[in-house]
Design an enzyme around this catalytic site. Structure first.
Site, PDB file in Angstrom:
ATOM      1  N   SER A 292       0.847  -1.198   0.000  1.00 20.61           N
ATOM      2  CA  SER A 292       0.000   0.000   0.000  1.00 20.61           C
ATOM      3  C   SER A 292       0.878   1.242   0.000  1.00 20.61           C
ATOM      4  O   SER A 292       1.684   1.447   0.917  1.00 20.61           O
ATOM      5  CB  SER A 292      -0.887   0.009   1.240  1.00 20.61           C
TER       6      SER A 292
ATOM      7  N   HIS B   3      -1.119  -1.209  -4.469  1.00 28.75           N
ATOM      8  CA  HIS B   3      -2.388  -0.940  -3.775  1.00 28.75           C
ATOM      9  C   HIS B   3      -2.520   0.560  -3.499  1.00 28.75           C
ATOM     10  O   HIS B   3      -1.655   1.168  -2.864  1.00 28.75           O
ATOM     11  CB  HIS B   3      -2.422  -1.738  -2.472  1.00 28.75           C
TER      12      HIS B   3
ATOM     13  N   ASP C 188      -4.929   3.463  -1.889  1.00 29.57           N
ATOM     14  CA  ASP C 188      -6.037   3.716  -0.967  1.00 29.57           C
ATOM     15  C   ASP C 188      -6.637   5.088  -1.230  1.00 29.57           C
ATOM     16  O   ASP C 188      -6.007   6.116  -0.979  1.00 29.57           O
ATOM     17  CB  ASP C 188      -5.528   3.633   0.478  1.00 29.57           C
TER      18      ASP C 188
ATOM     19  N   MET D 139      -9.428   7.669  -0.197  1.00 31.69           N
ATOM     20  CA  MET D 139     -10.333   7.989   0.929  1.00 31.69           C
ATOM     21  C   MET D 139     -10.891   9.396   0.734  1.00 31.69           C
ATOM     22  O   MET D 139     -10.171  10.308   0.320  1.00 31.69           O
ATOM     23  CB  MET D 139      -9.555   7.947   2.241  1.00 31.69           C
TER      24      MET D 139
ATOM     25  N   HIS E 178      -8.367   0.732  -4.103  1.00 29.93           N
ATOM     26  CA  HIS E 178      -9.276   0.424  -2.992  1.00 29.93           C
ATOM     27  C   HIS E 178     -10.044   1.697  -2.659  1.00 29.93           C
ATOM     28  O   HIS E 178      -9.497   2.600  -2.038  1.00 29.93           O
ATOM     29  CB  HIS E 178      -8.421  -0.075  -1.807  1.00 29.93           C
TER      30      HIS E 178
ATOM     31  N   MET F 197     -12.477   3.905  -0.641  1.00 30.86           N
ATOM     32  CA  MET F 197     -13.112   4.050   0.686  1.00 30.86           C
ATOM     33  C   MET F 197     -13.840   5.387   0.637  1.00 30.86           C
ATOM     34  O   MET F 197     -13.377   6.394   1.187  1.00 30.86           O
ATOM     35  CB  MET F 197     -12.041   4.024   1.780  1.00 30.86           C
TER      36      MET F 197
ATOM     37  N   MET G 220     -11.139  -6.559   5.068  1.00 28.93           N
ATOM     38  CA  MET G 220     -10.364  -5.634   5.902  1.00 28.93           C
ATOM     39  C   MET G 220      -9.998  -6.335   7.216  1.00 28.93           C
ATOM     40  O   MET G 220     -10.859  -6.919   7.879  1.00 28.93           O
ATOM     41  CB  MET G 220     -11.183  -4.376   6.217  1.00 28.93           C
TER      42      MET G 220
ATOM     43  N   PHE H 203      -6.643   4.244   8.000  1.00 27.84           N
ATOM     44  CA  PHE H 203      -5.264   4.580   8.366  1.00 27.84           C
ATOM     45  C   PHE H 203      -4.352   3.362   8.224  1.00 27.84           C
ATOM     46  O   PHE H 203      -4.788   2.233   8.442  1.00 27.84           O
ATOM     47  CB  PHE H 203      -5.208   5.084   9.816  1.00 27.84           C
TER      48      PHE H 203
ATOM     49  N   ASP I  95      -6.337  -6.933   3.936  1.00 24.10           N
ATOM     50  CA  ASP I  95      -5.716  -5.600   4.004  1.00 24.10           C
ATOM     51  C   ASP I  95      -5.751  -5.064   5.435  1.00 24.10           C
ATOM     52  O   ASP I  95      -6.832  -4.878   6.001  1.00 24.10           O
ATOM     53  CB  ASP I  95      -6.511  -4.677   3.065  1.00 24.10           C
ATOM     54  N   GLY I  96      -4.554  -4.803   5.979  1.00 27.28           N
ATOM     55  CA  GLY I  96      -4.453  -4.132   7.268  1.00 27.28           C
ATOM     56  C   GLY I  96      -3.679  -4.920   8.303  1.00 27.28           C
ATOM     57  O   GLY I  96      -4.040  -6.041   8.646  1.00 27.28           O
TER      58      GLY I  96
HETATM   59  C1  DX5 Z   1      -6.345   1.131   5.495  1.00 30.55           C
HETATM   60  C2  DX5 Z   1      -5.831   0.819   4.128  1.00 30.55           C
HETATM   61  C3  DX5 Z   1      -4.663  -0.091   4.077  1.00 30.55           C
HETATM   62  C4  DX5 Z   1      -3.441   0.402   4.802  1.00 30.55           C
HETATM   63  C5  DX5 Z   1      -2.639  -0.796   5.183  1.00 30.55           C
HETATM   64  O1  DX5 Z   1      -7.562   1.792   5.359  1.00 30.55           O
HETATM   65  O2  DX5 Z   1      -6.854   0.220   3.356  1.00 30.55           O
HETATM   66  O3  DX5 Z   1      -4.344  -0.423   2.728  1.00 30.55           O
HETATM   67  O4  DX5 Z   1      -2.664   1.268   4.056  1.00 30.55           O
HETATM   68  O5  DX5 Z   1      -1.562  -0.370   5.932  1.00 30.55           O
HETATM   69  P1  DX5 Z   1      -0.842  -1.304   7.003  1.00 30.55           P
HETATM   70  O6  DX5 Z   1      -0.276  -2.458   6.243  1.00 30.55           O
HETATM   71  O7  DX5 Z   1       0.184  -0.410   7.600  1.00 30.55           O
HETATM   72  O8  DX5 Z   1      -1.911  -1.743   7.986  1.00 30.55           O
HETATM   73 ZN    ZN Z   2      -6.355  -0.587   1.354  1.00 31.08          ZN
END
Ligand code: DX5
Ligand code: ZN
Length: 213
Positions: A6, A31, A33, A35, A64, A66, A135, A141, A173-174
């Site tokens: 990510s 990846h 993100d 948001m 992804h 969000m 997730m 975050f 993811d996460g």
């Molecule tokens: C969170 C994101 C993730 C995040 C993962 O909302 O969707 O992709 O960047 O980061 P880590 O691997 O640090 O949890």
């Molecule tokens: Zn993500």
């Protein structure tokens, strides 16, 4: 195991360099993100910055979403020809219609589930998607702690996938690290997303990606 680092954990002052580093370091997908400050309490990047990411990337983008208003964002990102676009089932009234739209744009559709959402919520959509993203943190975050109940959920989802669409991939993811990746693989995960583990690894990016693989 396929690995999708990510870029949320990249240095945004050196974004092209950090995207090239994961691609050269052996990642499978990039990846991204997205948001909007409404669906999640954080705001990240839009099409101008993602275009720069796409230019620097030699691997397909895994976008992804969000966001609220998924269809609007699909239109914004489709011209960049990402490999996948995933949207949250919690934020979509017409998921089947949106899946068809994503596919008609030549992009692989994927659905994302928050930690509380059961796999049954998408049982009758599994035939139509190429990937399900589970997730393992609350979205918003990087750097959060892994929610281990996702392991049970992966096993449960895998059964549904085997019945309905065995080609459908499972992505998690996460909070993914070299300590939980083995459990994820045994449960049936195909792709892991990792932000902080990859970008903040003391031995460097390619070492981190190799450790996850
Ligand atoms: C969170 C994101 C993730 C995040 C993962 O909302 O969707 O992709 O960047 O980061 P880590 O691997 O640090 O949890
Ligand atoms: Zn993500």
């Amino acid at each position: 195991m396929l690995v999708a680092p990510s870029i949320l954990s990249a240095d945004f002052g050196n974004l092209a360099r950090d995207v090239e580093a994961i691609c050269e370091g052996g990642c499978d997908l990039v990846h991204v993100d997205v948001m909007d400050g409404h669906f999640v309490p954080n705001l990240t990047i839009g099409p101008v910055v993602v275009e720069a990411v796409a230019k620097a990337a030699s691997k397909p983008l895994d976008i992804h979403l969000m966001v609220e208003n998924n269809s609007f964002f699909v239109d914004l990102f489709a011209p960049l020809k990402p490999g996948y676009i995933s949207f949250h089932i919690e934020e979509e009234k017409h998921p089947h219609r949106l899946i068809q739209k994503i596919r008609s744009l030549g992009i692989k559709p994927a659905i994302t589930l928050n930690p509380h959402t059961p796999p049954e919520a998408i049982e009758f959509l599994l035939e139509d998607v190429d990937m399900v993203l589970l997730m393992s943190v609350n979205p918003g975050f990087g750097g959060q702690k892994f929610i281990s109940s996702v392991i049970k959920k992966v096993k449960h989802l895998k059964k549904l996938i085997n019945e309905r669409n065995p080609k459908c991939l499972i992505e998690v993811d996460g909070g993914v690290t070299d300590e939980n990746v083995k459990l994820l693989e045994e449960a049936g995960v195909d792709i892991v997303v990792a932000g902080s583990f990859v970008y903040k690894h003391p031995n460097g990016i390619s070492h981190a990606i190799a450790a996850l693989k």
